[in-house]
Motif scaffolding. Sequence first.
Motif, PDB file in Angstrom:
ATOM      1  N   ASN A  53     -22.128   9.559  -6.647  1.00 33.69           N
ATOM      2  CA  ASN A  53     -21.612  10.942  -6.667  1.00 33.69           C
ATOM      3  C   ASN A  53     -22.172  11.584  -4.867  1.00 33.69           C
ATOM      4  N   VAL A  54     -23.288  10.721  -4.155  1.00 34.26           N
ATOM      5  CA  VAL A  54     -23.692  11.695  -2.497  1.00 34.26           C
ATOM      6  C   VAL A  54     -22.273  11.858  -1.523  1.00 34.26           C
ATOM      7  N   SER A  55     -21.681  10.672  -1.802  1.00 32.02           N
ATOM      8  CA  SER A  55     -20.691  10.481  -0.702  1.00 32.02           C
ATOM      9  C   SER A  55     -19.070   9.297  -1.190  1.00 32.02           C
ATOM     10  N   PRO A  56     -18.330  10.087  -0.797  1.00 37.59           N
ATOM     11  CA  PRO A  56     -17.120   8.541  -1.606  1.00 37.59           C
ATOM     12  C   PRO A  56     -17.369   8.069  -1.041  1.00 37.59           C
ATOM     13  N   SER A  57     -18.038   7.330   0.134  1.00 36.78           N
ATOM     14  CA  SER A  57     -18.500   5.238   1.125  1.00 36.78           C
ATOM     15  C   SER A  57     -18.832   5.011  -0.358  1.00 36.78           C
ATOM     16  N   GLU A  58     -19.659   5.822  -1.087  1.00 33.89           N
ATOM     17  CA  GLU A  58     -20.176   4.704  -2.709  1.00 33.89           C
ATOM     18  C   GLU A  58     -19.512   4.618  -3.938  1.00 33.89           C
ATOM     19  N   THR A  59     -18.393   3.157  -3.365  1.00 33.97           N
ATOM     20  CA  THR A  59     -17.969   2.754  -4.128  1.00 33.97           C
ATOM     21  C   THR A  59     -18.485   1.258  -4.458  1.00 33.97           C
ATOM     22  N   LEU A  60     -17.188   0.474  -5.415  1.00 34.86           N
ATOM     23  CA  LEU A  60     -17.502  -0.860  -5.403  1.00 34.86           C
ATOM     24  C   LEU A  60     -16.205  -1.091  -6.333  1.00 34.86           C
ATOM     25  N   ASP A  61     -16.164  -2.559  -6.045  1.00 32.06           N
ATOM     26  CA  ASP A  61     -14.314  -3.100  -6.946  1.00 32.06           C
ATOM     27  C   ASP A  61     -16.103  -4.125  -7.637  1.00 32.06           C
ATOM     28  N   LEU A  62     -15.446  -4.847  -8.781  1.00 30.12           N
ATOM     29  CA  LEU A  62     -15.726  -5.218  -9.468  1.00 30.12           C
ATOM     30  C   LEU A  62     -14.747  -6.052  -9.923  1.00 30.12           C
ATOM     31  N   PHE A  63     -14.482  -7.447  -9.747  1.00 30.29           N
ATOM     32  CA  PHE A  63     -14.078  -8.757 -10.445  1.00 30.29           C
ATOM     33  C   PHE A  63     -14.864  -9.553 -11.753  1.00 30.29           C
ATOM     34  N   VAL A  64     -14.149  -9.124 -12.438  1.00 29.80           N
ATOM     35  CA  VAL A  64     -14.822 -10.369 -13.897  1.00 29.80           C
ATOM     36  C   VAL A  64     -14.427 -11.536 -14.422  1.00 29.80           C
ATOM     37  N   PRO A  65     -14.807 -12.581 -14.224  1.00 31.35           N
ATOM     38  CA  PRO A  65     -13.603 -13.486 -15.035  1.00 31.35           C
ATOM     39  C   PRO A  65     -13.331 -13.750 -16.428  1.00 31.35           C
ATOM     40  N   PRO A  66     -11.701 -14.032 -16.794  1.00 34.67           N
ATOM     41  CA  PRO A  66     -11.576 -13.848 -18.301  1.00 34.67           C
ATOM     42  C   PRO A  66     -12.832 -14.580 -19.086  1.00 34.67           C
ATOM     43  N   GLY A  67     -12.878 -14.453 -20.126  1.00 32.78           N
ATOM     44  CA  GLY A  67     -13.716 -15.013 -21.200  1.00 32.78           C
ATOM     45  C   GLY A  67     -14.682 -14.416 -21.689  1.00 32.78           C
ATOM     46  N   GLU A  68     -15.814 -14.936 -22.471  1.00 31.69           N
ATOM     47  CA  GLU A  68     -16.743 -14.410 -23.726  1.00 31.69           C
ATOM     48  C   GLU A  68     -17.667 -13.358 -22.958  1.00 31.69           C
ATOM     49  N   GLY A  69     -18.322 -13.864 -21.481  1.00 28.89           N
ATOM     50  CA  GLY A  69     -18.855 -13.593 -21.183  1.00 28.89           C
ATOM     51  C   GLY A  69     -20.397 -12.838 -22.199  1.00 28.89           C
ATOM     52  N   PRO A  70     -21.257 -12.197 -21.442  1.00 34.55           N
ATOM     53  CA  PRO A  70     -21.606 -11.457 -20.039  1.00 34.55           C
ATOM     54  C   PRO A  70     -21.688 -12.397 -18.973  1.00 34.55           C
ATOM     55  N   PHE A  71     -21.696 -12.010 -17.474  1.00 33.54           N
ATOM     56  CA  PHE A  71     -21.559 -13.212 -16.305  1.00 33.54           C
ATOM     57  C   PHE A  71     -22.715 -12.814 -16.211  1.00 33.54           C
ATOM     58  N   PRO A  72     -23.372 -13.708 -15.079  1.00 31.73           N
ATOM     59  CA  PRO A  72     -23.986 -13.601 -14.122  1.00 31.73           C
ATOM     60  C   PRO A  72     -23.119 -12.580 -12.472  1.00 31.73           C
ATOM     61  N   LEU A  73     -23.962 -11.749 -11.949  1.00 33.52           N
ATOM     62  CA  LEU A  73     -22.866 -10.690 -11.283  1.00 33.52           C
ATOM     63  C   LEU A  73     -23.334 -11.151  -9.648  1.00 33.52           C
ATOM     64  N   ILE A  74     -23.019 -11.231  -8.814  1.00 29.74           N
ATOM     65  CA  ILE A  74     -22.821 -11.458  -7.514  1.00 29.74           C
ATOM     66  C   ILE A  74     -22.542 -10.111  -6.820  1.00 29.74           C
ATOM     67  N   ILE A  75     -23.550  -9.306  -6.437  1.00 28.44           N
ATOM     68  CA  ILE A  75     -23.181  -7.875  -5.306  1.00 28.44           C
ATOM     69  C   ILE A  75     -23.163  -8.318  -4.030  1.00 28.44           C
ATOM     70  N   ARG A  76     -22.273  -8.897  -3.521  1.00 30.95           N
ATOM     71  CA  ARG A  76     -21.939  -8.435  -1.653  1.00 30.95           C
ATOM     72  C   ARG A  76     -21.665  -7.606  -0.914  1.00 30.95           C
ATOM     73  N   ILE A  77     -22.118  -7.623  -0.113  1.00 30.93           N
ATOM     74  CA  ILE A  77     -23.074  -6.689   0.790  1.00 30.93           C
ATOM     75  C   ILE A  77     -21.987  -7.068   2.081  1.00 30.93           C
ATOM     76  N   HIS A  78     -20.969  -6.253   3.209  1.00 28.41           N
ATOM     77  CA  HIS A  78     -20.310  -6.792   4.182  1.00 28.41           C
ATOM     78  C   HIS A  78     -21.258  -6.223   5.372  1.00 28.41           C
ATOM     79  N   GLY A  79     -20.415  -6.753   6.353  1.00 26.97           N
ATOM     80  CA  GLY A  79     -21.472  -6.873   7.032  1.00 26.97           C
ATOM     81  C   GLY A  79     -20.556  -5.942   8.384  1.00 26.97           C
ATOM     82  N   GLY A  80     -20.987  -5.451   9.754  1.00 24.67           N
ATOM     83  CA  GLY A  80     -20.046  -5.008  10.726  1.00 24.67           C
ATOM     84  C   GLY A  80     -21.425  -3.870  11.169  1.00 24.67           C
TER      85      GLY A  80
END
Length: 375
Positions: A105-132
Amino acid sequence: MMVQSQTGRVATMCGIGVTVMVMAAGCSAGAADTSSSAAGSSAPTSSAASAAAASSAATPAPIPSPTTNVALTQPTGCSNSGGPGGFPGGGSAPTPTYANVAYANVSPSETLDLFVPPGEGPFPLIIRIHGGAFKVGDKAMDEADAQTLMDAGFALASINYRLSCEALFPAAPQDVLASVRFLRANAAQYNVDPTKFATWGESAGANLAAMAGVAGGRQSFLDDPALGNAGVSSAVQAVVGWYGPYDFLTMDSEFAVATPATCSSVDQHDPAVSPESAYVGAPIQEVPELANAASPGSTWPYVVPGVTYPPFSLAAGTGDCLIPNAQSSKFNALLQSVGATSSFTLLDGATHGDQRFNQELTAPTLEFLKTSLGA
């Protein structure tokens, strides 16, 4: 062809000693409550605590903070954050399971979108970091392949972070590590496995993904407690980096030695107007400590003997006119020299951001992640 190799007086600003009187935008001006998660999040779970303990079985040496006596050029604000396209993954994406989640909560930029598959889980997580180039971009750039990742059994977190037009280094890697801590602290809520996190980035995002791999879980100026979840490990268990800049100070000399035949010109990284110079706040050759501290494959003590690193999968193209492919091959060799598991794939003729990376490397990359994470 694809070739693969295996085997003055100093004040504090965002963890860096600098002789400037103005704090970079987005930096914390004082101590914050580090016992809680970001707004709206829960306290660290017992599974998160177990993951942190497992990731920190041996305490590695602390990573020192860089200093400089050079007055840094402060960012003046972002006029364009970029957007989808320009890198592999451009196109339509499924609707996130959780959208625009604040991980700090230091900056409005600090947000993420999370996509979770259906199913029991818990699922391994890939954290994608965009270029630019550290200065533009958006988390939507890496969401077009969310369905592919979910179909393979992975959850995906695509993150925004403070760009260089908002805050100087080390804000961006601090945000990346804060997102790791937040997701691990809230793993049960989001049905992800806190012991199976990977970072994956392209271009500037590859630099940041690698920073998480070499600095995550270690005591350093990159783990900012003001961003929340201070007691949770920021370690990741695998890293994927495509055509990234890993050693800022050597890029121009590498291009001078080996300029791709298909390039009529190549990017210059030493000048004050370069993305890397804007990222650290001064021409990189004038602030070598800062430049090295912003480079996971430099002489700064990120990659050293006696530290256990996650496995890395690196890739670059021989036709890259923006970042020398030697950045990836040398980083791969450095990791291997200290006993880390790392591989490097060189795509013949591939340019920076070439769609061939997605087309040819997504399947083997997912196999790498399944093996590395035990998924």
